[in-house]
Write a protein that holds these residues in place. Structure first.
Motif, PDB file in Angstrom:
ATOM      1  N   TYR A  63       1.813  -7.889   7.308  1.00  0.00           N
ATOM      2  CA  TYR A  63       1.125  -7.811   8.607  1.00  0.00           C
ATOM      3  C   TYR A  63      -0.394  -7.875   8.392  1.00  0.00           C
ATOM      4  O   TYR A  63      -1.101  -8.599   9.100  1.00  0.00           O
ATOM      5  CB  TYR A  63       1.518  -6.503   9.312  1.00  0.00           C
ATOM      6  N   CYS A  64      -0.877  -7.155   7.417  1.00  0.00           N
ATOM      7  CA  CYS A  64      -2.321  -7.117   7.143  1.00  0.00           C
ATOM      8  C   CYS A  64      -2.847  -8.500   6.777  1.00  0.00           C
ATOM      9  O   CYS A  64      -3.943  -8.889   7.205  1.00  0.00           O
ATOM     10  CB  CYS A  64      -2.613  -6.141   6.006  1.00  0.00           C
ATOM     11  N   GLU A  65      -2.081  -9.238   6.011  1.00  0.00           N
ATOM     12  CA  GLU A  65      -2.499 -10.594   5.649  1.00  0.00           C
ATOM     13  C   GLU A  65      -2.547 -11.486   6.882  1.00  0.00           C
ATOM     14  O   GLU A  65      -3.481 -12.270   7.058  1.00  0.00           O
ATOM     15  CB  GLU A  65      -1.557 -11.180   4.596  1.00  0.00           C
ATOM     16  N   ARG A  66      -1.517 -11.376   7.737  1.00  0.00           N
ATOM     17  CA  ARG A  66      -1.495 -12.162   8.988  1.00  0.00           C
ATOM     18  C   ARG A  66      -2.711 -11.854   9.840  1.00  0.00           C
ATOM     19  O   ARG A  66      -3.334 -12.741  10.413  1.00  0.00           O
ATOM     20  CB  ARG A  66      -0.228 -11.839   9.797  1.00  0.00           C
ATOM     21  N   GLU A  67      -3.038 -10.565   9.942  1.00  0.00           N
ATOM     22  CA  GLU A  67      -4.111 -10.128  10.841  1.00  0.00           C
ATOM     23  C   GLU A  67      -5.479 -10.127  10.169  1.00  0.00           C
ATOM     24  O   GLU A  67      -6.494  -9.860  10.822  1.00  0.00           O
ATOM     25  CB  GLU A  67      -3.803  -8.718  11.359  1.00  0.00           C
ATOM     26  N   ASP A  68      -5.505 -10.387   8.865  1.00  0.00           N
ATOM     27  CA  ASP A  68      -6.747 -10.296   8.083  1.00  0.00           C
ATOM     28  C   ASP A  68      -7.438  -8.951   8.325  1.00  0.00           C
ATOM     29  O   ASP A  68      -8.634  -8.870   8.591  1.00  0.00           O
ATOM     30  CB  ASP A  68      -7.687 -11.467   8.417  1.00  0.00           C
ATOM     31  N   HIS A  69      -6.641  -7.905   8.228  1.00  0.00           N
ATOM     32  CA  HIS A  69      -7.175  -6.561   8.417  1.00  0.00           C
ATOM     33  C   HIS A  69      -6.401  -5.612   7.506  1.00  0.00           C
ATOM     34  O   HIS A  69      -5.185  -5.544   7.600  1.00  0.00           O
ATOM     35  CB  HIS A  69      -7.046  -6.133   9.883  1.00  0.00           C
ATOM     36  N   HIS A  70      -7.097  -4.893   6.655  1.00  0.00           N
ATOM     37  CA  HIS A  70      -6.447  -4.215   5.534  1.00  0.00           C
ATOM     38  C   HIS A  70      -6.768  -2.731   5.487  1.00  0.00           C
ATOM     39  O   HIS A  70      -7.899  -2.330   5.786  1.00  0.00           O
ATOM     40  CB  HIS A  70      -6.874  -4.885   4.226  1.00  0.00           C
ATOM     41  N   PRO A  71      -5.801  -1.932   5.065  1.00  0.00           N
ATOM     42  CA  PRO A  71      -6.027  -0.478   4.965  1.00  0.00           C
ATOM     43  C   PRO A  71      -6.656  -0.096   3.623  1.00  0.00           C
ATOM     44  O   PRO A  71      -6.595  -0.855   2.649  1.00  0.00           O
ATOM     45  CB  PRO A  71      -4.612   0.085   5.044  1.00  0.00           C
ATOM     46  N   GLU A  72      -7.251   1.078   3.590  1.00  0.00           N
ATOM     47  CA  GLU A  72      -7.481   1.759   2.312  1.00  0.00           C
ATOM     48  C   GLU A  72      -6.301   2.704   2.197  1.00  0.00           C
ATOM     49  O   GLU A  72      -6.040   3.497   3.096  1.00  0.00           O
ATOM     50  CB  GLU A  72      -8.797   2.545   2.360  1.00  0.00           C
ATOM     51  N   TRP A  73      -5.551   2.567   1.105  1.00  0.00           N
ATOM     52  CA  TRP A  73      -4.381   3.433   0.975  1.00  0.00           C
ATOM     53  C   TRP A  73      -4.086   3.742  -0.472  1.00  0.00           C
ATOM     54  O   TRP A  73      -4.506   3.032  -1.393  1.00  0.00           O
ATOM     55  CB  TRP A  73      -3.167   2.853   1.706  1.00  0.00           C
ATOM     56  N   LYS A  74      -3.362   4.860  -0.656  1.00  0.00           N
ATOM     57  CA  LYS A  74      -2.985   5.322  -1.990  1.00  0.00           C
ATOM     58  C   LYS A  74      -1.523   5.715  -1.950  1.00  0.00           C
ATOM     59  O   LYS A  74      -1.062   6.331  -0.974  1.00  0.00           O
ATOM     60  CB  LYS A  74      -3.841   6.544  -2.368  1.00  0.00           C
ATOM     61  N   ASN A  75      -0.808   5.355  -2.984  1.00  0.00           N
ATOM     62  CA  ASN A  75       0.614   5.713  -3.084  1.00  0.00           C
ATOM     63  C   ASN A  75       0.842   6.569  -4.323  1.00  0.00           C
ATOM     64  O   ASN A  75       0.377   6.242  -5.413  1.00  0.00           O
ATOM     65  CB  ASN A  75       1.463   4.435  -3.167  1.00  0.00           C
TER      66      ASN A  75
END
Ligand SMILES: C[C@H](O)[C@H](O)[C@H]1CNC2=NC(N)=NC(=O)C2=N1
Length: 86
Positions: free
Chosen positions: A36-48
């Motif tokens: 989804y982020c690639e489609r929307e060109d909008h990305h989270p900062e996240w940690k797993n």
């Protein structure tokens, strides 16, 4: 700006932690949300770490939380709801 249910933060960024049944569920969430982020060109900062994912959302260009972040948050919450028990 209204902070979505289950999220914390302010106008500059919003944050949430997701807890999954295990690592496979967390990984599947990251893959689905990542596409989804690639489609929307909008990305989270996240940690797993294992079955947990910590997320922070902001629009860096704008220096604040925008509608794109709120849309991503809603997508993440829906993806999480669908995977919680998986
Ligand atoms: C060049 C590219 O379009 C930008 O870096 C995009 C990519 N993804 C992004 N994601 C987020 N969360 N904020 C941004 O400002 C942003 N900008």
């Amino acid at each position: 700006m209204r902070i979505p249910e289950g999220w914390s933060g302010d106008e500059s960024r919003i944050a949430r932690r997701y807890d999954f049944a295990g690592f496979p569920q967390a990984l599947a969430f990251m893959v689905e949300v990542g596409l989804y982020c690639e489609r929307e060109d909008h990305h989270p900062e996240w940690k797993n770490i294992y079955n947990k994912i910590w997320v922070e959302l902001a629009t860096h260009d704008a220096g604040k939380v925008t509608d794109k972040d709120l849309a991503l948050a809603a997508h993440m919450d829906a993806a999480f709801a669908g995977r919680r028990e998986a």
